[in-house]
Design an enzyme around this catalytic site. Structure first.
Site, PDB file in Angstrom:
ATOM      1  N   HIS A 130      46.077  39.947  42.088  1.00 49.01           N
ATOM      2  CA  HIS A 130      46.508  38.634  42.568  1.00 49.01           C
ATOM      3  C   HIS A 130      47.692  38.836  43.523  1.00 49.01           C
ATOM      4  O   HIS A 130      48.722  39.384  43.103  1.00 49.01           O
ATOM      5  CB  HIS A 130      46.935  37.787  41.363  1.00 49.01           C
ATOM      6  CG  HIS A 130      47.391  36.400  41.701  1.00 49.01           C
ATOM      7  ND1 HIS A 130      47.258  35.855  42.955  1.00 49.01           N
ATOM      8  CD2 HIS A 130      47.964  35.445  40.936  1.00 49.01           C
ATOM      9  CE1 HIS A 130      47.748  34.629  42.946  1.00 49.01           C
ATOM     10  NE2 HIS A 130      48.173  34.348  41.739  1.00 49.01           N
ATOM     11  N   ASN A 177      43.151  45.085  52.404  1.00 44.27           N
ATOM     12  CA  ASN A 177      41.865  45.544  52.932  1.00 44.27           C
ATOM     13  C   ASN A 177      42.075  46.782  53.785  1.00 44.27           C
ATOM     14  O   ASN A 177      43.214  47.140  54.087  1.00 44.27           O
ATOM     15  CB  ASN A 177      41.228  44.449  53.797  1.00 44.27           C
ATOM     16  CG  ASN A 177      40.480  43.397  52.976  1.00 44.27           C
ATOM     17  OD1 ASN A 177      40.250  43.571  51.787  1.00 44.27           O
ATOM     18  ND2 ASN A 177      40.111  42.320  53.623  1.00 44.27           N
ATOM     19  N   HIS A 206      34.095  41.199  46.752  1.00 39.94           N
ATOM     20  CA  HIS A 206      34.598  42.505  46.276  1.00 39.94           C
ATOM     21  C   HIS A 206      33.995  42.898  44.922  1.00 39.94           C
ATOM     22  O   HIS A 206      34.651  43.523  44.097  1.00 39.94           O
ATOM     23  CB  HIS A 206      36.131  42.498  46.168  1.00 39.94           C
ATOM     24  CG  HIS A 206      36.826  42.283  47.465  1.00 39.94           C
ATOM     25  ND1 HIS A 206      37.257  43.314  48.269  1.00 39.94           N
ATOM     26  CD2 HIS A 206      37.157  41.145  48.121  1.00 39.94           C
ATOM     27  CE1 HIS A 206      37.835  42.823  49.346  1.00 39.94           C
ATOM     28  NE2 HIS A 206      37.776  41.506  49.289  1.00 39.94           N
TER      29      HIS A 206
HETATM   30 FE1  HDE Z   1      40.528  38.031  48.446  1.00 36.33          FE
HETATM   31  N1  HDE Z   1      39.677  37.333  46.742  1.00 36.33           N
HETATM   32  N2  HDE Z   1      40.556  36.148  49.204  1.00 36.33           N
HETATM   33  N3  HDE Z   1      41.177  38.698  50.243  1.00 36.33           N
HETATM   34  N4  HDE Z   1      40.405  39.874  47.782  1.00 36.33           N
HETATM   35  C1  HDE Z   1      39.274  38.081  45.717  1.00 36.33           C
HETATM   36  O1  HDE Z   1      39.717  37.599  43.444  1.00 36.33           O
HETATM   37  C2  HDE Z   1      40.396  35.033  48.481  1.00 36.33           C
HETATM   38  C3  HDE Z   1      41.484  37.948  51.338  1.00 36.33           C
HETATM   39  C4  HDE Z   1      40.874  40.995  48.386  1.00 36.33           C
HETATM   40  O2  HDE Z   1      39.581  44.874  43.513  1.00 36.33           O
HETATM   41  C5  HDE Z   1      38.863  37.257  44.526  1.00 36.33           C
HETATM   42  O3  HDE Z   1      39.643  38.748  41.499  1.00 36.33           O
HETATM   43  C6  HDE Z   1      40.644  33.880  49.289  1.00 36.33           C
HETATM   44  C7  HDE Z   1      42.217  38.721  52.280  1.00 36.33           C
HETATM   45  C8  HDE Z   1      40.585  42.161  47.586  1.00 36.33           C
HETATM   46  O4  HDE Z   1      39.610  43.161  42.147  1.00 36.33           O
HETATM   47  C9  HDE Z   1      39.124  35.826  44.992  1.00 36.33           C
HETATM   48  C10 HDE Z   1      40.938  34.350  50.538  1.00 36.33           C
HETATM   49  C11 HDE Z   1      42.298  39.968  51.730  1.00 36.33           C
HETATM   50  C12 HDE Z   1      39.932  41.677  46.469  1.00 36.33           C
HETATM   51  C13 HDE Z   1      39.637  36.045  46.396  1.00 36.33           C
HETATM   52  C14 HDE Z   1      40.899  35.770  50.467  1.00 36.33           C
HETATM   53  C15 HDE Z   1      41.651  39.936  50.462  1.00 36.33           C
HETATM   54  C16 HDE Z   1      39.837  40.254  46.614  1.00 36.33           C
HETATM   55  C17 HDE Z   1      37.479  37.567  44.019  1.00 36.33           C
HETATM   56  C18 HDE Z   1      41.243  33.557  51.787  1.00 36.33           C
HETATM   57  C19 HDE Z   1      42.959  41.212  52.342  1.00 36.33           C
HETATM   58  C20 HDE Z   1      39.372  42.491  45.327  1.00 36.33           C
HETATM   59  C21 HDE Z   1      37.667  38.309  42.725  1.00 36.33           C
HETATM   60  C22 HDE Z   1      42.264  32.628  51.661  1.00 36.33           C
HETATM   61  C23 HDE Z   1      44.369  41.136  52.380  1.00 36.33           C
HETATM   62  C24 HDE Z   1      40.414  42.808  44.314  1.00 36.33           C
HETATM   63  C25 HDE Z   1      39.083  38.271  42.465  1.00 36.33           C
HETATM   64  C26 HDE Z   1      39.821  43.688  43.240  1.00 36.33           C
HETATM   65  C27 HDE Z   1      39.267  39.414  45.665  1.00 36.33           C
HETATM   66  C28 HDE Z   1      40.012  35.015  47.162  1.00 36.33           C
HETATM   67  C29 HDE Z   1      41.109  36.592  51.584  1.00 36.33           C
HETATM   68  C30 HDE Z   1      41.576  41.088  49.633  1.00 36.33           C
HETATM   69  C31 HDE Z   1      37.926  34.888  44.949  1.00 36.33           C
HETATM   70  C32 HDE Z   1      40.558  32.451  48.827  1.00 36.33           C
HETATM   71  C33 HDE Z   1      42.794  38.250  53.618  1.00 36.33           C
HETATM   72  C34 HDE Z   1      40.928  43.607  47.908  1.00 36.33           C
HETATM   73  O5  HDE Z   1      40.095  35.201  44.237  1.00 36.33           O
END
Ligand code: HDE
Length: 714
Positions: free
Chosen positions: A353, A162, A89
Site C-alpha cells: 500500500h 513499477n 498485478h
Molecule cells: Fe497499483 N494497485 N494502482 N499501481 N499496484 C494494486 O493493490 C491502483 C499504480 C502497483 O505486488 C492493487 O494489492 C490504482 C501505479 C503494484 O502486491 C490495487 C491506481 C503503480 C501493485 C491497485 C494504481 C502501481 C499494485 C491490486 C491508479 C506504480 C502490486 C492488488 C490510481 C507506481 C503490488 C493490490 C503487489 C497493485 C490500485 C496505479 C503499482 C487495486 C487505483 C501508478 C506494483 O489496489
C-alpha cells in the site's frame, strides 16, 4: 508443532531486542512456520488421523457417511483454497532480503531506516506483471510491478512501484477504465495477458495522456530479461520531510547492479510457451544459488520552492523528471537473499500500500497517488477477506504494536483488558499517542486553498513532449523494437478506425515512428496534428541518456546462462576448459545433449549431461557454446532440435561460440561464422577464444543480426 497457539498481545519478539531488525523479522515469520517433519498427521483440531486413504462408508462397497468429519474437514478446506487474485498485478514472484542506507539522510528525512549505515532493514520485494491472471506467462509485453515492503522499527514502509517511471493516466478516476480496457475483453475473455487487442488500443488512442507510457511499454522495457535486470520507479512524486519539518519532493528509483536487459519479442513469445515461469524461475534460482539480486535505491530531490520550475508538472504521473535536470542520488542498497518458504502464505498474501509510510516520508497532491491511497486497503478487504490482513505473518510490523481497533474476520490477536477506546481511565489511557517530536506521524502541513472542483490543471496538458524525449533517447536497435512492437500490436487490432486514430497520436511523437508503423499497417503516414510546438520546443526536442536501456550497463556476464551443446564423441577437454573460464566470470554453463546421463567423449572421457536439448530450449539461455568432436558435431548437425536451438540463438542476437571443427553444424543452422557475436575456436589462441566469447556474452545482444528482421521502414 512449532506453532505458538497463543498469540502474544505484547510486542512480538521482545526477547530479541538486542538483535538486528533483520533477525527479528526472520524470527517473527519462523514463529508461524509449521514444519511437518516428524509430525503426526492431524485434523485442524489436533486429532491424530488414523486413516487418510479411505472415507467412512457403510460397508466396503456402501455409500459414504455424513458422519465422516475427517473427510468433510479436508474437503471443505480444499474447496476454499482459492482467494480472489489481485485485480491487477495478479502474477508475481517475491523474495526476502535487506536494505542498508549508504549514509545518514537526516538532511532530507527523519525516517529512521534511512539514517544508520550499519543497520539492515528487512524487506520483502514482489515483482509482477500487471494485466495477466495468476497463471499467465511471465514474458508477456507489459509493465512490471516492483513493490518493496520495508519492515522498519517505526512501522512498515511500502515503496509500491513499477519498472516504468510514468503511468498511463493522470487521474485515479480513470484507472478502472484503463484496467478494463487492457484486461481480456469481457464477452470472450480473450486475449490473456496481452495488450494487442481492440479495447486496449481503443482506450489509449482516445486518451492521449497514455502516449508516453505506451511508448515505454512498446519498448524493450516491456519484456525484461529478468526482474534482477530491470529498474524500478516509485512513479508518483512523494515527499521527504526532515526533523525540522523541511520538505523535498522526491522520485524514487531502483537501479539493478546487473544492469538493465531485455528479451527480444520473438524470444519472449517462445518462452511464453516453453517456460511460462521464466522470470519467476530465474529469480528463485539466482537466490537459491547464492547470486543475490542487488538494487541501489536512488532519489531525485526537488526543493519545495522549486516545484514549478519545470516545463511539466511534477504532480503529473505521466511525466518523469529527466536525470539531466535532477540527478539521481544513490542512497542505499537492497539485497534479496532468501526465497519465500511458501508462495501462498507470503507472495500471495503480502499486502502492499503506497499509504504505508513512516515519519519522514509523505505524499504529494498527485491525483493518481491520491486515488491509490484509497485503493490498496480497500482491495485487500476482498482479496484477503476482511480488515485483519495486517496480522498475516508476512504483513506484520516488527515494531511494538497496539491500538483500539478490534474484532473482524480472522482476528488473531487476543487483546486482554477491558478497554478498546480512547480516552479511557480504566487502562490509564493506554495505548497513547506519540508526539511527532518523539516519532509520532504528522502529515506535512502543506498550506491549502482553492475551489472544490473537478478540473485538471492546465500544467497537465502536454501529452507528447516526453514521449518524444523518450523516442529521441533510444538507440537505433531500441527504436526498431518500438516500431516492431507497434506494428505487431496494431496489426492485431481488428477495427481499422482504432489503428488510424493511434497513428494520429504517434505522429505527435515522431514522424519516423508514425511513418514506419503506418507502413506495416498498409496505411498512409499521418500528418502531425497536435502539439507539434511542444514536442520540439520543450524537453521533446532533446534526449536523455538514462532513458535508453543500453546506456551505462556494467560489462559483466555474472549469472548469465550458457548452453553447451554436445553429443557422444564430444571433445570433453575443450568443454571443461571453456566451462571453467565462464564460471570464473560468474556465468552458469550447462551441458545439453540428445540424452541424459553421461556422454562418452573422445578418448573415452565421460561428460555428465545436465539437460536434454528438447527440455531446455535456446530461448532460456543467454549464449551457446557448440562443443567440438567429429562424432558429436555430426550427430547434432543431423538433429532438428540442435539446429533449431542454434537458429534461435542466432536470430535473437546471442553470443555463439563454436569449436574449430563445428562448421558443419553452424552451416546446417544458417549461422554465419563471420557475423558479430560468433566466435570460432582455433582461429586464435585458446585464451583469446575464451576472452572473445566472454566479451561477446557481456554485450548481451548483437543487434545488427536482429535489426534486419523485420524491416523498419519501407
Ligand atoms: Fe497499483 N494497485 N494502482 N499501481 N499496484 C494494486 O493493490 C491502483 C499504480 C502497483 O505486488 C492493487 O494489492 C490504482 C501505479 C503494484 O502486491 C490495487 C491506481 C503503480 C501493485 C491497485 C494504481 C502501481 C499494485 C491490486 C491508479 C506504480 C502490486 C492488488 C490510481 C507506481 C503490488 C493490490 C503487489 C497493485 C490500485 C496505479 C503499482 C487495486 C487505483 C501508478 C506494483 O489496489
Amino acid at each position: 508443532m512449532a506453532r505458538k497457539n497463543q498469540p502474544n498481545p505484547k510486542p512480538r519478539n521482545v526477547k530479541l531486542a538486542n538483535s538486528t531488525n533483520e533477525t527479528k523479522k526472520i524470527a517473527s515469520l519462523a514463529d508461524d512456520r509449521v514444519d511437518a517433519a516428524n509430525q503426526s498427521l492431524r485434523t485442524n483440531q489436533g486429532l491424530r488421523v488414523g486413516d487418510d486413504q479411505n472415507s467412512l462408508r457403510a460397508g466396503s462397497r456402501g455409500p459414504g457417511l455424513l458422519e465422516d468429519f475427517i473427510l468433510r474437514e479436508k474437503i471443505t478446506h480444499f474447496d476454499h483454497e482459492r482467494i480472489p487474485e489481485r485485480v491487477v498485478h495478479a502474477r508475481g514472484a517475491a523474495a526476502h532480503g535487506y536494505f542498508q542506507v549508504y549514509k545518514p539522510m537526516a538532511k532530507y528525512t527523519k525516517a529512521h531506516f534511512l539514517q544508520n549505515p550499519a543497520a539492515r532493514t528487512p524487506v520483502f520485494a514482489r515483482f509482477s506483471t500487471v494485466a495477466g491472471s495468476r497463471g499467465s506467462a511471465d514474458t508477456v509485453r507489459d509493465a512490471r510491478g516492483f513493490a518493496v515492503k520495508f519492515f522498519t522499527e517505526e512501522g512498515n514502509y511500502d515503496l509500491v512501484g513499477n519498472n516504468i517511471p510514468v503511468f498511463f493516466i493522470q487521474d485515479a478516476i480513470k484507472f478502472p477504465d484503463f484496467v478494463h480496457a487492457v484486461k481480456p475483453e469481457p464477452h470472450n475473455e480473450m486475449p490473456q495477458a496481452a495488450s494487442a487487442h481492440d479495447t486496449f488500443w481503443d482506450f489509449v488512442s482516445l486518451v492521449p495522456e497514455t502516449t508516453h507510457m505506451v511508448m515505454w511499454v512498446m519498448s524493450d522495457r516491456g519484456i525484461p530479461r529478468s526482474v534482477r535486470m530491470m529498474e524500478g520507479f516509485g512513479v508518483n512524486t512523494f515527499r521527504l520531510v526532515n526533523a525540522k519539518g523541511v520538505s523535498h519532493f522526491v522520485k524514487f528509483h531502483w537501479k539493478p547492479l546487473l544492469g538493465k536487459h531485455s528479451l527480444v519479442w520473438d524470444e519472449a513469445q517462445k518462452i511464453g510457451g516453453k517456460d511460462p515461469d521464466f522470470n519467476r524461475r530465474d529469480l528463485w534460482e539466482a537466490i537459491d544459488s547464492g547470486a543475490y539480486p542487488e538494487f541501489e535505491l536512488g532519489v531525485q530531490l526537488v526543493a519545495e520552492g522549486d516545484e514549478r520550475k519545470f516545463d511539466f508538472d511534477i504532480l503529473d504521473a505521466t511525466k518523469l523528471i529527466p536525470e539531466e535536470l535532477v540527478p539521481v542520488q544513490l542512497i542505499g542498497k537492497m539485497v534479496l537473499n532468501r526465497n519465500p518458504d511458501n508462495f501462498f502464505a507470503e507472495t500471495e498474501q503480502v499486502a502492499f500500500h503506497p499509504g504505508h509510510v513512516v515519519p519522514g516520508i509523505d505524499f504529494s497532491n498527485d491525483p493518481l497517488l491520491q486515488g491509490r491511497l484509497f485503493s490498496y486497503t480497500d482491495t485487500q478487504l476482498t482479496r484477503l477477506g476482511g480488515p485483519n490482513f495486517h496480522e498475516i505473518p508476512i504483513n506484520r510490523a516488527i515494531c511494538p504494536f497496539a491500538n483500539n481497533q478490534r474484532d473482524g474476520m480472522h482476528r488473531h490477536i487476543i487483546n486482554p483488558g477491558r478497554t478498546s477506546y480512547e480516552p479511557n481511565s480504566l487502562e490509564a489511557g493506554w495505548p497513547k499517542e506519540t508526539h511527532p517530536e518523539d516519532g509520532g506521524f504528522a502529515s506535512y502541513p502543506e498550506p491549502m486553498s482553492g475551489q472544490k472542483i473537478r478540473t485538471r490543471s492546465e500544467t497537465f496538458g502536454d501529452h507528447f513532449s516526453q514521449a518524444t524525449l523518450f523516442w529521441n533517447s533510444q538507440s537505433q536497435p531500441e527504436k526498431e523494437h518500438i516500431v516492431s512492437a507497434f506494428q505487431f500490436e496494431l496489426a492485431k487490432v481488428e477495427t481499422p478506425a482504432i489503428r488510424v486514430r493511434m497513428l494520429g497520436n504517434l505522429a505527435n511523437v515522431h514522424r519516423d515512428l508514425a511513418t514506419a508503423v503506418a507502413f506495416a499497417l498498409g496505411l498512409p503516414a499521418p500528418a502531425t496534428t497536435e502539439n507539434k510546438k511542444n514536442a520540439t520546443a520543450k524537453a521533446g526536442g532533446k534526449a536523455s541518456a538514462a532513458l535508453s536501456l543500453l546506456s551505462s550497463n556494467p560489462v559483466t556476464i555474472a549469472t548469465r546462462k550458457v548452453a553447451m551443446l554436445a553429443a557422444d564423441g564430444v571433445d570433453v577437454a575443450l568443454v571443461q576448459k571453456t566451462k571453467k573460464a565462464l564460471q570464473a566470470e560468474g556465468a552458469e554453463a550447462k551441458i545439453l545433449a540428445p540424452h541424459l546421463g553421461s556422454l562418452t567423449g573422445e578418448a573415452n572421457k565421460a561428460l555428465p549431461v545436465d539437460f536434454t536439448i528438447v527440455t531446455m530450449p535456446s530461448v532460456v539461455f543467454d549464449a551457446v557454446f557448440v562443443a567440438g568432436g567429429r562424432r558429436s558435431i555430426a550427430t547434432l548437425a543431423a538433429s532438428g532440435d540442435a539446429i533449431e536451438f542454434l537458429r534461435d540463438a542466432y536470430k535473437h542476437g546471442k553470443a555463439i561460440a563454436c569449436a574449430a571443427d563445428g562448421a558443419e553444424l553452424l552451416k546446417a543452422a544458417g549461422v554465419d561464422p563471420s557475423a558479430p557475436g560468433v566466435v570460432i575456436a582455433g582461429k586464435t589462441p585458446a585464451t583469446a577464444f575464451e576472452r572473445d566469447f566472454i566479451s561477446a556474452i557481456a554485450q548481451h545482444r548483437h543487434w545488427t543480426r536482429i535489426a534486419k528482421n523485420p524491416p523498419m521502414v519501407p
